[in-house]
Design an enzyme around this catalytic site. Structure first.
Site, PDB file in Angstrom:
ATOM      1  CB  ALA A  84      53.266 -56.521  32.298  1.00 50.39           C
ATOM      2  CB  THR A 102      47.419 -56.812  35.564  1.00 49.09           C
ATOM      3  OG1 THR A 102      46.716 -57.089  34.406  1.00 49.09           O
ATOM      4  CG2 THR A 102      48.838 -56.328  34.989  1.00 49.09           C
ATOM      5  CB  THR A 136      56.184 -47.510  42.113  1.00 42.18           C
ATOM      6  OG1 THR A 136      56.035 -46.234  42.474  1.00 42.18           O
ATOM      7  CG2 THR A 136      55.408 -48.273  42.799  1.00 42.18           C
ATOM      8  CG  ASP A 137      58.651 -43.151  44.732  1.00 45.08           C
ATOM      9  OD1 ASP A 137      57.594 -43.590  43.870  1.00 45.08           O
ATOM     10  OD2 ASP A 137      59.143 -42.236  44.722  1.00 45.08           O
ATOM     11  CD  GLU A 138      52.817 -43.711  43.145  1.00 44.69           C
ATOM     12  OE1 GLU A 138      51.713 -43.867  43.684  1.00 44.69           O
ATOM     13  OE2 GLU A 138      52.743 -43.321  42.242  1.00 44.69           O
ATOM     14  CE1 TYR A 162      51.116 -48.801  39.673  1.00 38.44           C
ATOM     15  CE2 TYR A 162      51.551 -46.913  41.186  1.00 38.44           C
ATOM     16  CZ  TYR A 162      52.203 -48.076  40.197  1.00 38.44           C
ATOM     17  OH  TYR A 162      53.186 -47.883  39.667  1.00 38.44           O
ATOM     18  CG  LEU A 202      51.447 -33.120  36.356  1.00 36.50           C
ATOM     19  CD1 LEU A 202      49.646 -32.762  36.561  1.00 36.50           C
ATOM     20  CD2 LEU A 202      52.236 -32.928  37.497  1.00 36.50           C
TER      21      LEU A 202
END
Ligand code: NAD
Length: 356
Positions: A84, A102, A136-138, A162, A202
């Site tokens: 989530a 969140t 995430t890889d971000e 994010y 995208l």
């Protein structure tokens, strides 16, 4: 393998629903899906398994400590898989508040709920318990050199609200492992694509805009590089890590499919040209709809994952290449226009409100 009960947060989202369909269709494990049903949660992605006795749904906000405690006590899970999150970078730029709430506070509440429940377990059940945090890889930020890859040792340098909120949640999970010995695992994955992805992202955006003859917007020069992973490959990896990964470890998950955004869009257009040739006025090829727009603030240029550790230690590799996965994805959207239409006109949410 013993049968496990999994508590999955965010199971009505893009990746969570793929994980749940995978578990219910291919294993004997059972699932309780804990999802608040934000705009990104869509129970229509789970209709194929919703009546299965191994599946239960709880509409709960992970920030609600009392409800999280109730869910742990009621379902007595062996594994938590935490997906989530607020997940769309553009939305995090327009309004970061929900992302902090969140992704950071919600993860904290869930960790505390898990710790409280885990501490009360008998020794063998306590030993087997796992808290798997999906990230995430971000969190690693931008890659400089063209040959550099993100490894599990790459320092964190998030760029967007994010990725900063996801990075914070990763740190919380590590702290709960180190300080409280909660048995945690973390995975950091590259960009996912595939069926049931919300049309603001995208690839579905390009498919649906092209079919409707709308502009295909490309940020900046379109040369941003992402490593694309087919969502069902990610779902398999996540269950595999939750069941066989080593406690306290991090595993990077990637598809070995580094592509520039512009090439992804052109590939989608050329597959659409073959499958549904354009009948739009003055448009022979969908790529004529491509429109360059101003770049996203703080846009990272390149992400690329080194997924050697999960391949060597857990024997996981993706099944799909980008060529096979993108074709499957486009065919799925073409065959599931009702799912898309219900998202686009908001009726997927009306059904949800009717269920309350
Ligand atoms: P998504 O936006 O499609 O789904 C998120 C789900 O979480 C939705 O069902 C939503 O209703 C639910 N949710 C949001 N806030 C909640 C709350 N407070 N309480 C309970 N439920 C809540 O996201 P996704 O693309 O499926 O991503 C899932 C996870 O995987 C996220 O943690 C994301 O950071 C991570 N991830 C995503 C990608 C990607 O390419 N999509 C890549 C790597 C990692």
């Amino acid at each position: 393998m013993t049968i496990k009960k999994l508590l999955i947060t965010g199971g009505a989202g893009f990746i969570g629903s793929s994980v749940i369909r995978h578990i219910i269709n291919n294993t004997n494990h059972s699932v309780v899906n804990v999802d608040k049903l934000t705009y990104a949660g869509n129970l229509e992605s789970l209709t194929s398994i919703e009546n299965n006795p191994k599946y239960a749904f709880e509409q709960v906000d992970i920030c609600n400590a009392a409800e999280i405690k109730r869910v742990f006590n009621q379902y007595q899970p062996d594994i938590v898989m935490h997906l989530a999150a607020e997940s769309h970078v553009d939305r995090s730029i327009d309004g970061p508040g929900e992302f902090i709430q969140t992704n950071i506070v919600g993860t904290y509440v869930l960790l505390e709920g898990a710790r409280d429940y885990w501490s009360s377990l008998e020794e063998d059940k306590k030993e087997g318990f796992r808290f798997h945090h999906v990230s995430t890889d971000e969190v690693y930020g931008d890659l400089e050199g063209t040959d550099d890859l993100f490894t599990e040792q790459t320092p964190y340098a998030p760029s967007s609200p994010y990725s900063a909120a996801k990075a914070s949640s990763d740190h919380l999970v590590r702290a709960w492992q180190r300080t409280f010995k909660l048995p945690t695992l973390i995975t950091n994955c590259s960009n996912n694509y595939g069926p049931y992805q919300f049309p603001e992202k995208l690839i579905p955006l390009i498919i649906l805009n092209a079919l409707e003859g709308k502009d295909l917007p490309i940020y900046g020069n379109g040369k941003q590089i992402r490593d694309w992973l087919y969502v069902d490959d990610h779902a398999r990896a996540l269950l595999h890590v939750a069941l066989t990964g080593k406690v306290s470890e991090t595993y990077n998950i990637g598809g070995h499919n580094e592509l520039q955004n512009i090439d992804v869009v052109k590939t989608v257009c050329s597959i659409l040209d073959k499958l549904v040739p354009s009948k739009l006025d003055g448009i022979d090829r969908y790529e004529q709809l491509i429109t360059y727009v101003g770049d996203r603030a703080g846009h990272d240029v390149r992400y690329a994952i080194d997924a050697t550790k999960i391949a060597n230690e857990l024997n996981w590799t993706p099944d799909e290449t980008f060529a096979t996965g993108i074709k499957k994805t486009i065919e799925w959207y073409l065959n599931n226009m009702t799912w898309c239409k219900n998202v686009q006109d908001g009726s997927y949410q009306r059904e949800r409100l009717g269920n309350l």
